[in-house]
Scaffold this motif. Structure first.
Motif, mmCIF file in Angstrom:
data_model
loop_
_atom_site.group_PDB
_atom_site.id
_atom_site.type_symbol
_atom_site.label_atom_id
_atom_site.label_comp_id
_atom_site.label_asym_id
_atom_site.label_seq_id
_atom_site.Cartn_x
_atom_site.Cartn_y
_atom_site.Cartn_z
ATOM 1 N N TYR A 213 0.805 -1.222 0.000
ATOM 2 C CA TYR A 213 0.000 0.000 0.000
ATOM 3 C C TYR A 213 0.839 1.274 0.000
ATOM 4 O O TYR A 213 0.288 2.377 -0.055
ATOM 5 C CB TYR A 213 -0.967 -0.011 1.191
ATOM 6 N N GLY A 214 2.161 1.134 0.069
ATOM 7 C CA GLY A 214 3.041 2.289 -0.033
ATOM 8 C C GLY A 214 2.966 3.252 1.141
ATOM 9 O O GLY A 214 3.285 4.435 0.999
ATOM 10 N N LEU A 215 2.560 2.762 2.311
ATOM 11 C CA LEU A 215 2.463 3.622 3.489
ATOM 12 C C LEU A 215 3.784 3.618 4.249
ATOM 13 O O LEU A 215 4.568 2.668 4.163
ATOM 14 C CB LEU A 215 1.334 3.133 4.401
ATOM 15 N N ASP A 216 4.044 4.690 5.014
ATOM 16 C CA ASP A 216 5.291 4.739 5.770
ATOM 17 C C ASP A 216 5.174 3.894 7.039
ATOM 18 O O ASP A 216 4.091 3.429 7.408
ATOM 19 C CB ASP A 216 5.692 6.180 6.106
ATOM 20 N N LYS A 217 6.325 3.701 7.701
ATOM 21 C CA LYS A 217 6.368 2.802 8.856
ATOM 22 C C LYS A 217 5.490 3.293 10.000
ATOM 23 O O LYS A 217 4.846 2.489 10.682
ATOM 24 C CB LYS A 217 7.811 2.631 9.339
ATOM 25 N N ALA A 218 5.437 4.598 10.223
ATOM 26 C CA ALA A 218 4.638 5.130 11.331
ATOM 27 C C ALA A 218 3.154 4.826 11.128
ATOM 28 O O ALA A 218 2.463 4.384 12.056
ATOM 29 C CB ALA A 218 4.866 6.627 11.471
ATOM 30 N N LEU A 219 2.651 5.048 9.900
ATOM 31 C CA LEU A 219 1.239 4.791 9.634
ATOM 32 C C LEU A 219 0.942 3.294 9.648
ATOM 33 O O LEU A 219 -0.088 2.855 10.182
ATOM 34 C CB LEU A 219 0.836 5.393 8.289
ATOM 35 N N ALA A 220 1.850 2.504 9.073
ATOM 36 C CA ALA A 220 1.665 1.048 9.096
ATOM 37 C C ALA A 220 1.655 0.533 10.533
ATOM 38 O O ALA A 220 0.854 -0.342 10.890
ATOM 39 C CB ALA A 220 2.773 0.368 8.295
ATOM 40 N N SER A 221 2.528 1.085 11.371
ATOM 41 C CA SER A 221 2.552 0.698 12.785
ATOM 42 C C SER A 221 1.254 1.089 13.473
ATOM 43 O O SER A 221 0.748 0.361 14.338
ATOM 44 C CB SER A 221 3.736 1.363 13.499
ATOM 45 N N GLY A 222 0.699 2.237 13.084
ATOM 46 C CA GLY A 222 -0.564 2.675 13.658
ATOM 47 C C GLY A 222 -1.701 1.731 13.316
ATOM 48 O O GLY A 222 -2.567 1.448 14.155
ATOM 49 N N ILE A 223 -1.704 1.229 12.083
ATOM 50 C CA ILE A 223 -2.728 0.261 11.678
ATOM 51 C C ILE A 223 -2.589 -1.026 12.481
ATOM 52 O O ILE A 223 -3.568 -1.567 13.001
ATOM 53 C CB ILE A 223 -2.634 -0.013 10.165
ATOM 54 N N LEU A 224 -1.348 -1.513 12.609
ATOM 55 C CA LEU A 224 -1.117 -2.740 13.380
ATOM 56 C C LEU A 224 -1.409 -2.544 14.860
ATOM 57 O O LEU A 224 -1.750 -3.500 15.562
ATOM 58 C CB LEU A 224 0.325 -3.213 13.192
ATOM 59 N N MET A 225 -1.287 -1.310 15.342
ATOM 60 C CA MET A 225 -1.511 -1.054 16.764
ATOM 61 C C MET A 225 -2.947 -1.356 17.168
ATOM 62 O O MET A 225 -3.237 -1.637 18.332
ATOM 63 C CB MET A 225 -1.163 0.397 17.103
ATOM 64 N N LEU A 226 -3.863 -1.335 16.202
ATOM 65 C CA LEU A 226 -5.253 -1.621 16.538
ATOM 66 C C LEU A 226 -5.447 -3.079 16.965
ATOM 67 O O LEU A 226 -6.396 -3.389 17.692
ATOM 68 C CB LEU A 226 -6.168 -1.301 15.351
ATOM 69 N N ALA A 227 -4.547 -3.973 16.546
ATOM 70 C CA ALA A 227 -4.657 -5.380 16.956
ATOM 71 C C ALA A 227 -4.514 -5.528 18.468
ATOM 72 O O ALA A 227 -5.397 -6.097 19.127
ATOM 73 C CB ALA A 227 -3.631 -6.233 16.212
ATOM 74 N N PRO A 228 -3.430 -5.044 19.073
ATOM 75 C CA PRO A 228 -3.348 -5.153 20.537
ATOM 76 C C PRO A 228 -4.368 -4.295 21.274
ATOM 77 O O PRO A 228 -4.791 -4.662 22.376
ATOM 78 C CB PRO A 228 -1.913 -4.706 20.848
ATOM 79 N N ILE A 229 -4.772 -3.160 20.685
ATOM 80 C CA ILE A 229 -5.823 -2.358 21.327
ATOM 81 C C ILE A 229 -7.113 -3.171 21.391
ATOM 82 O O ILE A 229 -7.801 -3.215 22.420
ATOM 83 C CB ILE A 229 -6.054 -1.039 20.567
ATOM 84 N N SER A 230 -7.430 -3.835 20.288
ATOM 85 C CA SER A 230 -8.615 -4.684 20.248
ATOM 86 C C SER A 230 -8.507 -5.811 21.264
ATOM 87 O O SER A 230 -9.464 -6.113 21.994
ATOM 88 C CB SER A 230 -8.791 -5.260 18.838
#
Length: 399
Positions: free
Chosen positions: A238-255
């Motif tokens: 998806y061509g996103l930077d590491k910070a944004l990609a990390s933010g998307i993955l962060m929803l897994a542990p938040i969930s």
């Protein structure tokens, strides 16, 4: 009262770091490939060292919990984990990094099972799933910290200095383990007897085998996405930077953080049925793999967040399975049985990471992993979770 609070806070503080180190490779995978000039397969192998040795140490830890006590066990193994983090951070090549990763896996391997053993001595059965869910939530907080917060630490300090800082922070809860090292009142001399014949009966029990199949296939698939390849996938496809990609993955542990205590409460107080919660959680994981397989490169940002939330929620039902084990088997062998049970998914997770790395490398072209590489990997994970769902449906919660 103070000691009872510490009985919850200290294991939770340590378990925070268990999840942190489990998934922080997701953030630094690209840095490690560059620094060590390593392939995805080799980085997958490096990451899997945590899981292999975490799994290897579970039975000894379970036995130590049943004999010398969970407080002392956590203290000794936490020292090993701190040493491992320091070695990993100072490593000059991938082989030294593997030694550090091995020590991390061995050290943090004590936190979950020791915490559950401690709770089994002090918490009533009607609240056990709820308290176990709270312990799991602390782990998800660690996984949250291993996404955006750790990504910014790495950007600011570099991955080596960031890990050294983490090792220093870990010293505080490690030292406080001595406050809970005293055996519980129902263990007068701090010792218990574990008979091999009892363990043999457990390993032949159909209920234990079904739980094990569920745990292996549900957890391993989620860890592939959350633990190592989720961020590289989002960045590359998806061509996103590491910070944004990390933010998307962060929803897994938040969930997971939100769902673990909710699932525990529903299991204890509303449904009074452990199996239904596990089946529901497994269907969430299957939904995520269907989306990723069918629409590997066409998901919206919202859907990427949704996938992360579903995978996080799916494995937050794991404490429920430990409650089933507590209810099925004698308390005097609970530490050992839970250690055996906790070993199995980490063996499989350790295998899944290099296997999925190999799948990606098989499609690699001009140092790029194309869409079909990730699609084939997600299909593999979907099949795994279908097996997990079948196992969860067949589980019987009590003998």
């Amino acid at each position: 009262m103070v000691r009872r609070i510490l009985l919850v806070v200290i294991p939770a503080s340590l378990y925070f770091f268990s999840h942190f180190h489990r998934v922080n490779m997701n953030v630094i995978a690209d840095d490690l490939m560059n620094d060590f000039m390593a392939s995805a397969t080799l980085i997958g192998l490096l990451s899997s060292m945590y899981f292999y040795f975490y799994a290897f140490i579970q039975i000894p830890i379970g036995t130590l919990n049943d004999t010398v006590g969970p407080g002392r066990t956590m203290f000794l193994f936490s020292i090993l984990s701190i040493l491992g983090v320091i070695i990993f951070a100072l490593s000059t090549n991938i082989y030294v990094a593997m030694i550090g990763r091995i020590l991390i896996g061995i050290g943090v391997g004590a936190y979950w099972v020791s915490g559950l053993k401690l709770f089994s001595e002090w918490v009533g059965g009607e609240n056990y799933a709820s308290v176990s869910g709270m312990l799991a939530s602390s782990g998800y907080l660690g996984a949250i910290a291993a996404t955006i917060p750790f990504a910014y630490m790495v950007l600011l300090l570099g991955w080596r200095a960031a890990l050294i800082l983490i090792a220093i922070i870990m010293i505080i809860p490690t030292l406080t383990c001595w406050f809970i090292a005293k055996p519980a009142g129902n263990r007068k001399d701090g010792k218990s007897t574990v008979r091999l014949v009892d363990i043999g009966h457990v390993l032949r029990d159909e209920g234990f085998l079904l739980l094990s199949f569920w745990m292996i296939f549900n957890y391993s698939s989620a860890m592939v996405y959350q633990g190592i390849w989720g961020i590289p996938y989002i960045m590359q496809i998806y061509g996103l930077d590491k910070a944004l990609a990390s933010g998307i993955l962060m929803l897994a542990p938040i969930s997971g953080f939100l769902c673990a205590p909710i699932f525990g409460f529903v299991s204890d107080r509303i449904l009074h049925d452990r199996r239904k919660v596990i089946v529901f959680a497994t269907t969430l994981n299957i939904t995520s793999w269907i989306l990723l397989t069918l629409r590997t490169n066409s998901l919206s940002i919202f859907e990427l967040y949704l996938v992360s939330a579903l995978t996080g929620a799916s494995i937050s039902a794991i404490p429920i399975s430990f409650t089933i084990i507590k209810e099925r088997y004698p308390s005097r062998i609970y530490g050992t049985v839970s250690g055996i049970y906790n070993m199995l998914p980490f063996v499989s997770a350790a295998l899944y990471q290099p296997i999925t790395g190999y799948i990606l490398d098989s499609f690699k072209h001009d140092n790029i992993y194309p869409v079909q590489a990730y699609r084939f990997m997600y299909l593999f994970l979907l099949v795994s979770n279908i097996i997990a769902l079948i196992s969860s449906i067949l589980i019987k919660t009590r003998k």
